[in-house]
Design a protein around this motif. Sequence first.
Motif, PDB file in Angstrom:
ATOM      1  N   ARG A  31      84.324  32.564 -11.075  1.00 43.01           N
ATOM      2  CA  ARG A  31      85.340  32.097 -12.025  1.00 43.01           C
ATOM      3  C   ARG A  31      85.676  30.620 -11.869  1.00 43.01           C
ATOM      4  O   ARG A  31      86.464  30.078 -12.638  1.00 43.01           O
ATOM      5  CB  ARG A  31      86.607  32.931 -11.859  1.00 43.01           C
ATOM      6  N   PRO A  59      89.067  26.250 -12.525  1.00 47.79           N
ATOM      7  CA  PRO A  59      88.596  27.482 -13.168  1.00 47.79           C
ATOM      8  C   PRO A  59      87.834  27.158 -14.457  1.00 47.79           C
ATOM      9  O   PRO A  59      88.167  26.194 -15.148  1.00 47.79           O
ATOM     10  CB  PRO A  59      89.888  28.239 -13.487  1.00 47.79           C
ATOM     11  N   LEU A  62      89.739  26.500 -17.946  1.00 47.22           N
ATOM     12  CA  LEU A  62      91.191  26.491 -17.746  1.00 47.22           C
ATOM     13  C   LEU A  62      91.614  25.198 -17.038  1.00 47.22           C
ATOM     14  O   LEU A  62      90.784  24.458 -16.523  1.00 47.22           O
ATOM     15  CB  LEU A  62      91.622  27.693 -16.909  1.00 47.22           C
ATOM     16  N   ASP A  63      92.920  24.966 -16.996  1.00 45.51           N
ATOM     17  CA  ASP A  63      93.454  23.804 -16.288  1.00 45.51           C
ATOM     18  C   ASP A  63      93.302  23.973 -14.781  1.00 45.51           C
ATOM     19  O   ASP A  63      93.309  25.101 -14.268  1.00 45.51           O
ATOM     20  CB  ASP A  63      94.940  23.609 -16.621  1.00 45.51           C
ATOM     21  N   ARG A  91      97.238  35.473  -8.653  1.00 44.89           N
ATOM     22  CA  ARG A  91      98.296  35.653  -9.665  1.00 44.89           C
ATOM     23  C   ARG A  91      97.847  35.160 -11.038  1.00 44.89           C
ATOM     24  O   ARG A  91      98.087  35.803 -12.048  1.00 44.89           O
ATOM     25  CB  ARG A  91      99.554  34.890  -9.244  1.00 44.89           C
ATOM     26  N   HIS A  92      97.214  33.998 -11.060  1.00 42.61           N
ATOM     27  CA  HIS A  92      96.789  33.404 -12.323  1.00 42.61           C
ATOM     28  C   HIS A  92      95.770  34.290 -13.044  1.00 42.61           C
ATOM     29  O   HIS A  92      95.917  34.563 -14.238  1.00 42.61           O
ATOM     30  CB  HIS A  92      96.201  32.014 -12.063  1.00 42.61           C
ATOM     31  N   PHE A  93      94.759  34.776 -12.323  1.00 43.62           N
ATOM     32  CA  PHE A  93      93.731  35.596 -12.950  1.00 43.62           C
ATOM     33  C   PHE A  93      94.255  36.986 -13.294  1.00 43.62           C
ATOM     34  O   PHE A  93      93.794  37.594 -14.261  1.00 43.62           O
ATOM     35  CB  PHE A  93      92.489  35.669 -12.075  1.00 43.62           C
ATOM     36  N   ASP A  94      95.215  37.491 -12.517  1.00 44.72           N
ATOM     37  CA  ASP A  94      95.813  38.786 -12.858  1.00 44.72           C
ATOM     38  C   ASP A  94      96.592  38.714 -14.174  1.00 44.72           C
ATOM     39  O   ASP A  94      96.631  39.686 -14.925  1.00 44.72           O
ATOM     40  CB  ASP A  94      96.732  39.267 -11.740  1.00 44.72           C
ATOM     41  N   LYS A  95      97.222  37.587 -14.437  1.00 48.71           N
ATOM     42  CA  LYS A  95      97.963  37.410 -15.683  1.00 48.71           C
ATOM     43  C   LYS A  95      97.052  37.349 -16.894  1.00 48.71           C
ATOM     44  O   LYS A  95      97.449  37.714 -17.993  1.00 48.71           O
ATOM     45  CB  LYS A  95      98.814  36.133 -15.632  1.00 48.71           C
ATOM     46  N   LEU A  96      95.827  36.845 -16.684  1.00 46.85           N
ATOM     47  CA  LEU A  96      94.891  36.768 -17.796  1.00 46.85           C
ATOM     48  C   LEU A  96      94.389  38.152 -18.124  1.00 46.85           C
ATOM     49  O   LEU A  96      94.035  38.548 -19.135  1.00 46.85           O
ATOM     50  CB  LEU A  96      93.709  35.850 -17.449  1.00 46.85           C
TER      51      LEU A  96
END
Length: 96
Positions: A31, A59, A62-63, A91-96
């Motif tokens: 990723r 990523p 992504l930013d 956390r970031h990838f779980d939100k996506l």
Amino acid sequence: MQILIHHPHLKPDDASIQESVEHILGRFESRLTRLEVFIKDINGDKGGVDKHCSIEARPKGLDPIAADHEAENIPAAVTGAAEKLKTQLTRHFDKL
């Protein structure tokens, strides 16, 4: 995933830094396009908690996401920053 290590005026073992970062953040390899590791000595010869590591993850599409950590030595600073970044990426990838 490309790992770039920047450390002006310091002589850390790049291979051990890369292994540490890969070990902690390797699960995100598919990723991420690039990780940049920035290491600096805050206090110079004064000693103490003066090694600073900042790791920036790029990523795909992504930013960038970054984390940093200060410690008494380079390996501890790198490990601390990588662990913080792992939490942020999870956390970031779980939100996506």
